[in-house]
Structure formats: C-alpha cells, structure tokens
Design a protein around this motif. Structure first.
Motif, mmCIF file in Angstrom:
data_model
loop_
_atom_site.group_PDB
_atom_site.id
_atom_site.type_symbol
_atom_site.label_atom_id
_atom_site.label_comp_id
_atom_site.label_asym_id
_atom_site.label_seq_id
_atom_site.Cartn_x
_atom_site.Cartn_y
_atom_site.Cartn_z
ATOM 1 N N UNK A 1 5.625 1.567 -5.258
ATOM 2 C CA UNK A 1 4.712 0.518 -4.796
ATOM 3 C C UNK A 1 4.024 0.948 -3.502
ATOM 4 N N UNK A 2 2.739 0.601 -3.376
ATOM 5 C CA UNK A 2 2.009 0.939 -2.159
ATOM 6 C C UNK A 2 2.482 0.017 -1.040
ATOM 7 N N UNK A 3 3.067 0.597 0.018
ATOM 8 C CA UNK A 3 3.658 -0.242 1.062
ATOM 9 C C UNK A 3 2.673 -0.559 2.172
ATOM 10 N N UNK A 4 1.882 0.442 2.598
ATOM 11 C CA UNK A 4 0.992 0.204 3.730
ATOM 12 C C UNK A 4 -0.300 1.005 3.558
ATOM 13 N N UNK A 5 -1.416 0.335 3.799
ATOM 14 C CA UNK A 5 -2.729 0.954 3.571
ATOM 15 C C UNK A 5 -3.567 0.844 4.834
ATOM 16 N N UNK A 6 -4.209 1.942 5.223
ATOM 17 C CA UNK A 6 -5.199 1.886 6.306
ATOM 18 C C UNK A 6 -6.582 1.771 5.667
ATOM 19 N N UNK A 7 -7.367 0.774 6.094
ATOM 20 C CA UNK A 7 -8.740 0.669 5.591
ATOM 21 C C UNK A 7 -9.697 0.901 6.757
ATOM 22 N N UNK A 8 -10.292 2.111 6.784
ATOM 23 C CA UNK A 8 -11.363 2.386 7.753
ATOM 24 C C UNK A 8 -12.623 1.799 7.142
ATOM 25 N N UNK A 67 1.209 5.241 7.156
ATOM 26 C CA UNK A 67 0.623 4.598 5.968
ATOM 27 C C UNK A 67 0.793 5.470 4.716
ATOM 28 N N UNK A 68 0.665 4.849 3.545
ATOM 29 C CA UNK A 68 0.780 5.569 2.268
ATOM 30 C C UNK A 68 -0.572 5.946 1.696
ATOM 31 N N UNK A 69 -1.586 5.112 2.001
ATOM 32 C CA UNK A 69 -2.939 5.388 1.503
ATOM 33 C C UNK A 69 -3.940 5.142 2.631
ATOM 34 N N UNK A 70 -4.856 6.102 2.796
ATOM 35 C CA UNK A 70 -5.967 5.940 3.747
ATOM 36 C C UNK A 70 -7.223 5.686 2.913
ATOM 37 N N UNK A 138 -5.305 19.607 0.176
ATOM 38 C CA UNK A 138 -4.035 19.433 -0.537
ATOM 39 C C UNK A 138 -3.571 17.975 -0.489
ATOM 40 N N UNK A 139 -4.492 17.077 -0.119
ATOM 41 C CA UNK A 139 -4.160 15.650 -0.031
ATOM 42 C C UNK A 139 -4.467 14.996 -1.380
ATOM 43 N N UNK A 140 -3.541 14.190 -1.934
ATOM 44 C CA UNK A 140 -3.860 13.482 -3.183
ATOM 45 C C UNK A 140 -5.021 12.509 -2.969
ATOM 46 N N UNK A 141 -5.977 12.490 -3.881
ATOM 47 C CA UNK A 141 -7.207 11.720 -3.633
ATOM 48 C C UNK A 141 -7.736 11.018 -4.883
ATOM 49 N N UNK A 189 -11.788 -0.615 -6.375
ATOM 50 C CA UNK A 189 -11.140 0.093 -5.255
ATOM 51 C C UNK A 189 -9.686 -0.372 -5.114
ATOM 52 N N UNK A 190 -9.438 -1.665 -5.266
ATOM 53 C CA UNK A 190 -8.060 -2.168 -5.173
ATOM 54 C C UNK A 190 -7.215 -1.551 -6.299
ATOM 55 N N UNK A 191 -7.785 -1.465 -7.494
ATOM 56 C CA UNK A 191 -7.021 -0.859 -8.602
ATOM 57 C C UNK A 191 -6.655 0.588 -8.301
ATOM 58 N N UNK A 192 -7.604 1.360 -7.758
ATOM 59 C CA UNK A 192 -7.271 2.781 -7.545
ATOM 60 C C UNK A 192 -6.338 2.957 -6.345
ATOM 61 N N UNK A 193 -6.450 2.095 -5.353
ATOM 62 C CA UNK A 193 -5.519 2.201 -4.216
ATOM 63 C C UNK A 193 -4.087 2.047 -4.721
ATOM 64 N N UNK A 194 -3.886 1.056 -5.591
ATOM 65 C CA UNK A 194 -2.523 0.695 -5.976
ATOM 66 C C UNK A 194 -2.021 1.450 -7.211
ATOM 67 N N UNK A 195 -2.860 2.342 -7.772
ATOM 68 C CA UNK A 195 -2.441 3.065 -8.977
ATOM 69 C C UNK A 195 -2.463 4.582 -8.731
ATOM 70 N N UNK A 196 -1.303 5.167 -8.429
ATOM 71 C CA UNK A 196 -1.261 6.615 -8.138
ATOM 72 C C UNK A 196 -1.713 7.468 -9.322
ATOM 73 N N UNK A 197 -1.747 6.893 -10.534
ATOM 74 C CA UNK A 197 -2.192 7.668 -11.710
ATOM 75 C C UNK A 197 -3.682 7.991 -11.624
ATOM 76 N N UNK A 198 -4.399 7.365 -10.689
ATOM 77 C CA UNK A 198 -5.838 7.652 -10.561
ATOM 78 C C UNK A 198 -6.105 8.814 -9.601
ATOM 79 N N UNK A 199 -5.063 9.397 -9.039
ATOM 80 C CA UNK A 199 -5.300 10.520 -8.119
ATOM 81 C C UNK A 199 -5.906 11.702 -8.894
ATOM 82 N N UNK A 200 -6.873 12.359 -8.255
ATOM 83 C CA UNK A 200 -7.571 13.472 -8.905
ATOM 84 C C UNK A 200 -8.778 13.019 -9.719
#
Ligand SMILES: NC(=O)c1ccc[n+]([C@@H]2O[C@H](COP(=O)([O-])OP(=O)(O)OC[C@H]3O[C@@H](n4cnc5c(N)ncnc54)[C@H](OP(=O)(O)O)[C@@H]3O)[C@@H](O)[C@H]2O)c1
Length: 291
Positions: A1-8, A67-70, A138-141, A189-200
């Motif tokens: 689960x995504x615990x903490x997100x930074x939103x710039x 944070x877990x996701x920037x 090398x950062x998951x994106x 954007x909320x879906x991709x933040x919270x779904x690690x399967x969308x990385x790449x």
C-alpha cells in the motif's frame, strides 16, 4: 500500500484534485509549495504542507524524505524571472528524480501529449528532457501525458470576454485541439500513484473533444446566454509579441509562440488506449463542464 506521497504542484489545478482524492483514500500526502498561503486554509486530515522550490535541490531533498512516491505536477510555463520551463519542467524535475532516488521512492511525472525534442514549444521540449532523464534513471517511474486542460481554457476565454461577452482567441482559432478535463486526468494520476503495476508505463490521456478555439469560445458564449462570436488577436500580432516583447518579457514570448503553434500544428488526439486500460475514468466533455 502507498503510505506517503509527495505532490510537487499540489496547490495547482490538477494537484489540488489529486491531493484531495488521495487524502479521501487515507493516503498521507505532503504538498510542496513555494508559498504556504497557497495551501488549503483549513488543515485537512492526511495532508501536510512543506515549503519547497523545485529549483532548489536541498528543499526538494528535504521534502521527499520518507515518502514512497514523488509526484511532479509542476510547470513553469507562465512563470516570470527565474521560473521557466527550463528551470522547472526540466531542471526542477531532475531535482525531484534525484530526491526520489535518495528516498527510495517512485516518481509519477506529469507531462504533455506532444512532448518532443524538436517541438516548437519550449515547455514541450523541457517535458521531453525530463521524461528522457526519468526513463534513463534507475528510479521506478510512470509518466502521464495529457492534452490541454479544458477548465483552464474555459477560464481563459471567460476571463478575456469582457462586458460584450466576446472571448479573445489568439490566432485564427480554426485549428482543432484536443481538450481533456482536469478531473479525468486527476482520476488517472491517482490510479497510477497507487498502482505499482503501472511503473515503466507512459500513459497518454485526452478528452472526447477535438475543438477549435472558435468552437470552444462559441460554447462559452452560448453558455453565458450571449450571442455573437469571439474576437481574435491576429497571428501577425502574435509574431510581433514573440519577437519584440518576448525579448524583454520571456514569458510573453513563450505564450505567443505556444499560441502560434496551437493555431497551426496538429493538436488532435484520438488514442483511447488509456481509457480501455484504466477502467472507470470519467469522460468529461466541454458541454458537461459548461452545463
Ligand atoms: N494546464 C494544462 O493544460 C496541462 C496540460 C497537460 C499537462 N499539464 C501538466 O499538468 C501539471 C499540472 O498543471 P496545472 O495546470 O494543474 O498547474 P497549475 O494549476 O498552473 O499549478 C502549477 C503548480 O506548479 C507549482 N510550481 C511552479 N513552479 C514551482 C517551483 N519552482 N517549485 C515548486 N512548485 C512550483 C505551483 O506551486 P506553488 O505556486 O504553490 O509553489 C503550482 O502548484 C503540470 O505538470 C502541467 O505541465 C497541464
């Protein structure tokens, strides 16, 4: 689960919606802003605000700690002085990527449909540079590219309409442009933040409308109960603005060059792959918004 997100960019048109939806889902969100007064006046559960400027690597590093996701929802398109697509959309995003690496976090980057190295629009070239750096890192994106935000363009047309209710269109206003609602983009954007399967993945989202600015202005006029058509700022004036005023006020030159490109280049969008892949995204039209 995504615990903490930074939103710039969490105080912006898109970022505000993303932050509110994440908080609703009980995700802890840190909103980065250059000006605390831009943050919500009332403290909200699951939301904290940190001061930071993407042009200042140390502030970004501090904001991203733990944070877990920037998420990058910033842009420097209309900025003055040292705020520009180069300093924000390229270099600022590089600082966010470095900070994510230091924190062991993923990056979700907001970009634009049409981002390319040879685009006539500086913003689009700088978004491309950030995308390329992120893909090479090398950062998951996950990268989200969107077309023009409907709410922004409706607001611009309303703002320039004046008492006669005749919005000002830059250029001929005859070139079809794809518009997407910021609500649809925020949901993605909320879906991709919270779904690690969308990385790449690079996900491209547009809306149902390919409209000329004259057509959009016509809808705005009709919605206000007025009659008549929009006014136009001729292309020759935009060329002059790009060349002369733009030398002293770079942000005005940028806006004039972008207006010329939007008045001329293929800005349509017909790709519905993202809507098939991400179920349940709203599909908001200009008429829905104006109703
Ligand atoms: N608008 C469109 O038509 C459109 C289309 C496709 C993609 N996008 C992309 O979607 C994202 C959101 O756009 P938007 O229209 O919602 O933006 P917006 O409402 O104009 O807000 C811009 C945000 O950028 C932040 N920002 C600007 N310079 C900054 C800096 N130096 N340091 C930190 N933050 C900075 C601002 O934060 P503070 O002022 O609080 O510091 C603000 O939150 C952007 O990445 C944009 O490129 C927009």
């Amino acid at each position: 689960m995504t615990a903490r997100v930074l939103v710039a960019g969490g105080t912006g048109r898109l970022g505000t919606l993303v932050v509110a939806e994440l908080a609703k889902r009980h995700v802890n969100v840190r909103v980065m802003t250059r000006d605390r007064s831009r943050a919500a006046a009332e403290p909200a559960a699951y939301v904290e605000t940190v001061l930071g400027d993407v042009r200042d690597p140390s502030s970004v590093l501090a904001a991203a700690a733990g944070v877990d996701v920037v998420v990058s929802a910033v842009h420097g398109f209309v900025g003055t002085g040292g705020v520009s697509p180069a300093s924000v959309d390229r270099d600022g995003n590089l600082h966010l990527i470095d900070a994510a690496r230091a924190a062991g976090a993923d990056v979700v980057l907001m970009s634009v449909v049409g981002a390319a190295q040879d685009s006539p629009m500086e913003l689009f070239r700088m978004k491309h540079a950030a995308e390329a750096a992120l893909r090479a890192s090398d950062v998951p994106w996950t990268i989200v590219q969107a077309t023009a935000f409907l709410e922004l363009w409706i607001e611009l047309l309303r703002r320039t309409a004046g008492r006669a209710n005749r919005p000002l269109v830059f250029g001929r206003g005859q070139n079809p442009i794809n518009f997407v609602s910021v609500r649809d983009v925020a949901a993605l954007v909320v879906q991709v933040i919270t779904d690690p399967a969308t990385r790449g993945l690079t996900v491209r989202l547009g809306g149902p409308d390919n409209l000329t600015l004259d057509q959009l202005a016509g809808l705005v006029i009709a919605n206000s109960g007025a009659t008549g058509g929009p006014r136009h700022l001729p292309r020759v004036a935009l060329h002059a603005m790009a060349g002369t005023v733009g030398r002293i006020r770079p942000e005005l030159g940028r806006q004039a060059r972008a207006a010329l490109a939007m008045d001329r280049d293929d800005m349509t969008f017909h790709d519905h792959a993202a809507r098939a892949r991400f179920a349940g995204l709203p599909l908001t039209s200009a008429e829905d918004l104006l109703r």
